[in-house]
Write a protein that holds these residues in place. Sequence first.
Motif, mmCIF file in Angstrom:
data_model
loop_
_atom_site.group_PDB
_atom_site.id
_atom_site.type_symbol
_atom_site.label_atom_id
_atom_site.label_comp_id
_atom_site.label_asym_id
_atom_site.label_seq_id
_atom_site.Cartn_x
_atom_site.Cartn_y
_atom_site.Cartn_z
ATOM 1 N N ILE A 2 0.845 -1.180 0.000
ATOM 2 C CA ILE A 2 0.000 0.000 0.000
ATOM 3 C C ILE A 2 0.889 1.241 0.000
ATOM 4 N N PRO A 3 0.659 2.146 -0.961
ATOM 5 C CA PRO A 3 1.518 3.329 -1.038
ATOM 6 C C PRO A 3 1.262 4.313 0.097
ATOM 7 N N SER A 4 2.281 5.068 0.412
ATOM 8 C CA SER A 4 2.138 6.153 1.378
ATOM 9 C C SER A 4 1.635 7.373 0.621
ATOM 10 N N LEU A 5 0.767 8.139 1.238
ATOM 11 C CA LEU A 5 0.215 9.318 0.576
ATOM 12 C C LEU A 5 1.287 10.328 0.209
ATOM 13 N N VAL A 6 2.343 10.399 0.998
ATOM 14 C CA VAL A 6 3.403 11.370 0.702
ATOM 15 C C VAL A 6 4.188 10.985 -0.552
ATOM 16 N N ARG A 39 -15.222 -3.542 -5.165
ATOM 17 C CA ARG A 39 -14.296 -3.918 -4.086
ATOM 18 C C ARG A 39 -12.885 -4.231 -4.600
ATOM 19 N N ALA A 40 -12.782 -5.039 -5.625
ATOM 20 C CA ALA A 40 -11.457 -5.419 -6.142
ATOM 21 C C ALA A 40 -10.717 -4.213 -6.711
ATOM 22 N N GLY A 46 -5.248 -4.199 -1.027
ATOM 23 C CA GLY A 46 -5.471 -4.741 0.304
ATOM 24 C C GLY A 46 -5.465 -3.688 1.380
ATOM 25 N N GLY A 47 -5.129 -4.100 2.577
ATOM 26 C CA GLY A 47 -5.111 -3.198 3.713
ATOM 27 C C GLY A 47 -6.461 -3.136 4.396
ATOM 28 N N THR A 48 -6.540 -2.239 5.356
ATOM 29 C CA THR A 48 -7.780 -2.045 6.097
ATOM 30 C C THR A 48 -8.279 -0.632 5.854
ATOM 31 N N GLU A 49 -9.496 -0.353 6.284
ATOM 32 C CA GLU A 49 -10.049 0.986 6.114
ATOM 33 C C GLU A 49 -9.281 2.017 6.922
ATOM 34 N N GLU A 50 -8.531 1.600 7.918
ATOM 35 C CA GLU A 50 -7.753 2.530 8.735
ATOM 36 C C GLU A 50 -6.444 2.950 8.059
ATOM 37 N N ASP A 51 -6.012 2.205 7.038
ATOM 38 C CA ASP A 51 -4.800 2.578 6.313
ATOM 39 C C ASP A 51 -5.039 3.903 5.613
#
Length: 75
Positions: A2-6, A39-40, A46-51
């Motif tokens: 999962i990429p970082s927003l920065v 969804r896909a 992947g990841g969770t909604e908190e990511d």
Amino acid sequence: MIPSLVDLDLDQLRERLLHLEEWGRALESGDEELVESLRAEVFGLGGTEEDEWNDYHRVRNEFDRRASEEFDLGQ
């Protein structure tokens, strides 16, 4: 991964924001087939909604911050 927003540029943030907005509209519609079909695409990494990548508010805040910086620099 999962990429970082920065690590994203403004166009990538805009694209992610559009995906998350589409996801939110699908959830509000109650159309389970639409939710499952998205969804896909929306959560393919992947990841969770908190990511931060999956959190609409974090993506929106980063996009708004960067867009305002870009606008200020262009003045």
